[in-house]
Write a protein that holds these residues in place. Structure first.
Motif, PDB file in Angstrom:
ATOM      1  N   TYR A   1       8.947 -47.655 -17.656  1.00  0.00           N
ATOM      2  CA  TYR A   1      10.288 -47.541 -17.327  1.00  0.00           C
ATOM      3  C   TYR A   1      11.012 -48.741 -17.122  1.00  0.00           C
ATOM      4  O   TYR A   1      12.141 -49.194 -17.516  1.00  0.00           O
ATOM      5  CB  TYR A   1      10.103 -46.814 -15.819  1.00  0.00           C
ATOM      6  CG  TYR A   1      10.392 -45.396 -15.607  1.00  0.00           C
ATOM      7  CD1 TYR A   1      11.239 -44.756 -16.512  1.00  0.00           C
ATOM      8  CD2 TYR A   1       9.321 -44.689 -14.838  1.00  0.00           C
ATOM      9  CE1 TYR A   1      11.274 -43.338 -16.322  1.00  0.00           C
ATOM     10  CE2 TYR A   1       9.360 -43.292 -14.986  1.00  0.00           C
ATOM     11  CZ  TYR A   1      10.412 -42.581 -15.357  1.00  0.00           C
ATOM     12  OH  TYR A   1      10.489 -41.433 -15.342  1.00  0.00           O
ATOM     13  N   ALA A   2      10.195 -49.659 -16.622  1.00  0.00           N
ATOM     14  CA  ALA A   2      10.718 -51.273 -16.011  1.00  0.00           C
ATOM     15  C   ALA A   2      11.362 -51.856 -17.401  1.00  0.00           C
ATOM     16  O   ALA A   2      12.500 -52.394 -17.721  1.00  0.00           O
ATOM     17  CB  ALA A   2       9.855 -51.743 -15.642  1.00  0.00           C
TER      18      ALA A   2
ATOM     19  N   LYS B   1      15.304 -52.441 -18.210  1.00  0.00           N
ATOM     20  CA  LYS B   1      15.855 -53.564 -18.395  1.00  0.00           C
ATOM     21  C   LYS B   1      16.484 -53.753 -19.601  1.00  0.00           C
ATOM     22  O   LYS B   1      17.838 -54.455 -19.833  1.00  0.00           O
ATOM     23  CB  LYS B   1      14.775 -54.666 -18.264  1.00  0.00           C
ATOM     24  CG  LYS B   1      15.155 -56.173 -18.578  1.00  0.00           C
ATOM     25  CD  LYS B   1      13.758 -56.962 -18.561  1.00  0.00           C
ATOM     26  CE  LYS B   1      14.278 -58.296 -18.703  1.00  0.00           C
ATOM     27  NZ  LYS B   1      12.891 -59.439 -18.624  1.00  0.00           N
TER      28      LYS B   1
END
Length: 448
Positions: free
Chosen positions: A115-116, A120
């Motif tokens: 996810y991160a 981003k």
């Protein structure tokens, strides 16, 4: 659910042949609205199609996350087979074949994405798009809508004839709409790309190009109805090809009289400048796979050479009906459906001209950047119907301004035949269609 177990169960239920098509998917999904990620989710899904036959009767059923009872599935399958209409041309499922190519279809950046990292990257992409729009004169810019889907799919195909093959490929689908406000008013432009890779440099290029284009269509006006030359950008023509031309290469459509290419092998069907390949070896494109949905090895094919139809597309059913060995193009709409012939990557070969150079030669015409409704085109005769939502009017090589809401009609065989003036060298590839742009003469356009 074990594939070999299901094949054995099918035989114990009295089926003469059984086929399994299984897809296991791990995916990440993001939904974008007004510059923000509104939803984010991860999921693991499982779906399977089981097909079987007795005599000349064949049917299929689905097994998925909500229904994992094999006994119930085979009871339903047996019942469907009994009530099916006999197919006099049915020959069973294909035996194993050799000759599998090693094709790049798995992007490790997707397999190991979290996810991160994805959030981003997508937030950075949105900022790049907005900044590029402002640098090119926008007062304000916003990503008003978007969607990101990244996934890894394990595909398994097996049948009672001895076929058993599997592979893991990745999938990426990204869609964004950028709205800009400038002196002439509001405008928007979108991009949509589906392939097997998550390539930020590629997305950055698409995003920046979308930002620049978004400023070109503010204040769009209607034009007079008449005949115009068209320059179709690669992105635009790809959608038209998918609806109006590609189904005609299906051997099933040809056998059943639904294709203008019937009885046209070795005949001139398009302009001699046109060359078309079926190319499963294009790295990380959505049609890039070593085997089709019947477990048969895919292979590169020349469909059209210098305007002459050289080959059509087969699955096992059509190749058997036509007593040919050519196959490897059997694909399914869903796991339990029968395969139908379809290309891997449908690749129209580029020409030598830049679209900018073609524009300079344009006396009166439209450069069409985006359409809707092209899916209403008729593949049975090649008639095209689409509405240009983003287009520029050009006179004597000079852009006069944006136009909107114009209906474009014609025939794809004429556009790639007698009305073809030029082929661009820039190629866009998405959803398994790779094509350059075109210059088409004297196309009927309905304006006001």
């Amino acid at each position: 659910m074990d594939v070999e177990f299901l094949l054995k169960m099918g035989r114990t239920k009295g089926l003469e042949g059984v086929e399994i098509y299984k897809v296991e998917t791990d995916s990440l999904a993001l939904t974008i609205s007004n510059d923000k990620v509104k939803e984010a989710s991860a999921s693991k899904t499982f779906s399977m199609g089981v097909r079987g036959y007795v005599g000349k009767k064949v049917a299929g059923v689905s097994i998925n996350d909500e229904n994992l009872n094999a006994e119930v599935a085979f009871e339903k399958l047996s019942s469907l087979i009994k009530t099916s209409i006999e197919d006099p041309n049915w020959v069973g499922f294909p035996p194993p074949r050799k000759g599998f190519m090693n094709i790049a279809c798995r992007d490790e950046r997707i397999v190991h994405a979290d996810y991160a990292e994805v959030m981003k990257a997508i937030k950075e992409l949105m900022e790049i798009m907005k900044d590029e729009a402002v640098r090119n004169g926008a007062e304000r810019a916003s990503v008003v809508e978007g969607m990101v889907r990244l996934g890894a799919q394990k595909i398994t195909v097996a049948n009672s004839e001895g076929v058993h093959t599997e592979d893991e490929c990745t999938v990426s689908g990204i869609f964004m709409v950028l709205k800009t406000v400038a002196g002439r008013g509001e405008s928007d432009k979108s991009f949509w790309i589906v392939n097997r890779r998550f390539d930020f440099a590629e997305l950055e290029y698409l995003g920046m190009n979308t930002a620049r284009l978004s400023l070109m269509f503010a204040g769009a006006e209607k034009i007079e109805t008449g005949e115009y030359d068209l320059i179709l950008t690669p992105e635009t023509f790809a959608g038209i090809l998918a609806s109006a031309l590609i189904p005609a290469f299906s051997a099933l459509n040809i056998l059943e009289g639904r294709s203008p290419l019937k009885d046209k092998l070795e005949s001139m069907v398009l302009d001699e400048k046109v060359n078309i390949l079926d190319n499963p070896g294009m790295p990380f494109e959505i049609g890039s796979r070593g085997f089709d949905d019947e477990g048969m090895p895919t292979s590169a094919k020349v469909l059209v050479r210098k305007g002459v139809l050289k080959e059509i597309l087969h699955n096992y059913y059509t190749s058997a009906r036509m007593k040919l060995e050519t196959l490897g193009n059997g694909f399914r709409r869903n796991p339990s459906s029968p395969t139908t012939p379809y290309p891997t990557n449908f690749h129209v070969q580029p020409g030598e001209s830049r679209l900018e150079d073609l524009q300079q030669e344009l006396k009166k015409g439209l450069i069409v950047y985006e359409t809707i409704g092209q899916w209403m085109s008729n593949p049975y005769n090649g008639n095209v119907k689409a509405t240009a939502t983003h287009a520029l009017l050009v006179e004597n090589g000079e852009v006069k301004g944006p136009v909107k809401g114009v209906l474009i009609t014609g025939n794809v065989y004429e556009w790639l035949g007698s009305r073809l003036r030029g082929i661009g060298r820039e190629v866009f590839t998405s959803e398994g269609v790779a094509t350059p742009g075109l210059w088409v003469e004297k196309v009927r356009v309905a304006g006001e």
